[in-house]
Design an enzyme around this catalytic site. Structure first.
Site, short mmCIF file in Angstrom:
data_model
loop_
_atom_site.label_atom_id
_atom_site.label_comp_id
_atom_site.label_asym_id
_atom_site.label_seq_id
_atom_site.Cartn_x
_atom_site.Cartn_y
_atom_site.Cartn_z
N THR A 172 21.50 37.84 31.46
CA THR A 172 23.41 37.04 32.47
C THR A 172 23.19 36.81 33.83
O THR A 172 22.60 36.96 34.43
CB THR A 172 24.45 38.24 32.23
OG1 THR A 172 25.38 37.30 32.46
CG2 THR A 172 24.64 39.10 32.74
N HIS A 203 33.98 38.04 24.27
CA HIS A 203 34.26 36.28 23.91
C HIS A 203 34.20 36.01 22.48
O HIS A 203 34.30 34.92 22.58
CB HIS A 203 33.59 35.51 24.60
CG HIS A 203 33.05 35.45 26.15
ND1 HIS A 203 31.85 35.50 27.30
CD2 HIS A 203 34.01 36.36 27.30
CE1 HIS A 203 32.52 36.15 28.37
NE2 HIS A 203 33.54 36.23 28.57
N CYS A 248 48.62 29.90 6.41
CA CYS A 248 49.25 28.49 6.48
C CYS A 248 49.24 27.52 6.34
O CYS A 248 49.96 26.72 6.49
CB CYS A 248 50.71 29.14 7.77
SG CYS A 248 49.41 28.73 9.17
N GLN A 260 28.80 39.27 25.67
CA GLN A 260 29.55 38.28 26.21
C GLN A 260 28.79 36.96 24.94
O GLN A 260 29.57 35.66 25.01
CB GLN A 260 28.71 36.84 27.79
CG GLN A 260 29.16 38.46 28.99
CD GLN A 260 28.04 37.63 30.18
OE1 GLN A 260 29.20 36.47 30.98
NE2 GLN A 260 27.62 37.88 30.42
N ASP A 294 27.39 34.99 18.87
CA ASP A 294 26.62 34.03 18.31
C ASP A 294 25.79 35.58 17.13
O ASP A 294 25.01 35.50 15.98
CB ASP A 294 24.93 33.98 18.93
CG ASP A 294 24.06 35.26 19.32
OD1 ASP A 294 23.71 34.89 20.82
OD2 ASP A 294 24.67 36.58 19.30
#
Ligand code: BV8
Ligand code: ZN
Length: 274
Positions: free
Chosen positions: A222, A133, A184, A115, A118
């Protein structure tokens, strides 16, 4: 009482029992959260660590916040990039990289589903990594969706010396001076999955596959409050496969796990995988 019985079902710090299970496993998945990077000096989301200036990190990690104040959100991510790029992988990251090598040698499968954004698993030497993520070292164009790796520090001139959590009254940076798409020239944003945004379907597919085929799941650092990542470990249990949790605290969400190793994962993980 009930928690007592549940706790007794879960084997606390049973390194010997875990060693047996580890030896037999052929398809191992490690699911990691902010706690695995805590000993590398990267603040976790919950508690005091989750604050930047007087904002909850979770209130800045949203598309609404970016639309309303792209300068502030970019300052937050400039700060997070700075912290992550200057941090070092710790013994927990390294223990997973070593386990991956051992699995490769024994023709077994191993992957990390993280998750975290880093990049420390990669820098520790892990190869099979699913970044649920996104990642701090990538930016994506808000218009043409071009994605590029960007390790510049600062990410752009206008963000030089910006993002300091203690420096509150800063002039907002004009959109034209914020990071731009190389293709762009439109405004670029961090390549991060924000709250309320769906995960990349291919990433989800890969993670789901790994989770459904594993015969051992390690869940490390977690709080298991964020979905859909929080669904993975319980689904392994439902298939009757063992889940080993490495956490400094007993997360309520994880009461039914097979093993629980209390303490800092920089210590408990190398000991259990050793
Ligand atoms: C989605 C990138 C479909 C950002 C992140 C209401 C109910 C249920 C769900 C929802 C709801 N409302 C909205 C939702 C869905 C939402 C969600 O789950 N919200 C939660 C808060 C309730 N999920 C989403 O929005 C996801 N998308 O569902 O799409 C959809 C679409 C539209 C609308 C609805 C649904 C997207 C979620 C991804 C968000 N982005 N990260 C960034 O990093 O800037 S999430 C971010 O927070 C992290 O990536 C991580 O996933 C999470 C933090 O969790 P942890 O990693 O566990 O960290 P935490 O600090 O919480 O815990 C640290 C743990 O480590 C603790 O247990 C601690 O004890 C332990 N620890 C500490 N030190 C150590 C240690 N352990 C061992 N050793 C140590 N040394
Ligand atoms: Zn573009």
């Amino acid at each position: 009482n009930t928690t007592k019985t549940i706790m007794s079902k879960r084997k606390l710090n049973d390194y010997a029992g875990f060693e047996k299970v580890l030896k037999e496993a052929k398809n191992i998945v490690a699911l990691t959260g902010a706690g695995i990077s805590a000993e590398s000096g990267i603040p976790v989301f919950r508690g005091a660590g989750g604050l930047w200036r007087n904002y909850q990190a979770t209130s800045l990690a949203t598309p609404e916040a970016f639309r309303a104040n792209p300068s502030l959100v970019w300052e937050f991510y400039q700060y997070r990039r700075n912290v992550a790029f200057n941090a070092q992988p710790n013994n927990a990251h390294k223990a997973l990289a070593i386990l991956e090598d051992e699995c490769k040698r024994k023709k077994n499968n191993f992957a990390v589903i993280t998750q975290n954004v880093d990049g420390l698993h990669k820098r520790a030497g892990s190869e099979e990594i699913v970044e649920l993520h996104g990642a701090l070292d990538k930016i994506i164009c808000t218009k043409c969706k071009h994605i590029e790796v960007n390790l510049d520090s600062p990410v752009c001139e206008a963000l030089k010396d910006r993002g300091d959590p203690n420096n509150l009254n800063q002039e907002p940076i004009m959109i034209k001076d914020l990071p731009k798409c190389k293709k762009c020239d439109s405004l670029a944003r961090p390549y991060i999955v924000w709250f309320g945004e769906s995960l990349d379907p291919q990433v989800m597919e890969k993670a789901r596959n790994l989770v459904e085929n594993c015969d051992l799941c390690l869940i490390i650092g977690t709080s298991s409050v964020v979905y859909p990542a929080a669904m993975f470990a319980p689904s392994v249990l439902e298939r009757g496969k063992p889940v080993a949790e490495f956490n400094i605290s007993e997360e309520p969400a994880n009461e039914g796990f097979t093993f629980h190793f209390s303490g800092k994962c920089g210590t408990t993980l190398p000991k259990a995988l050793g």
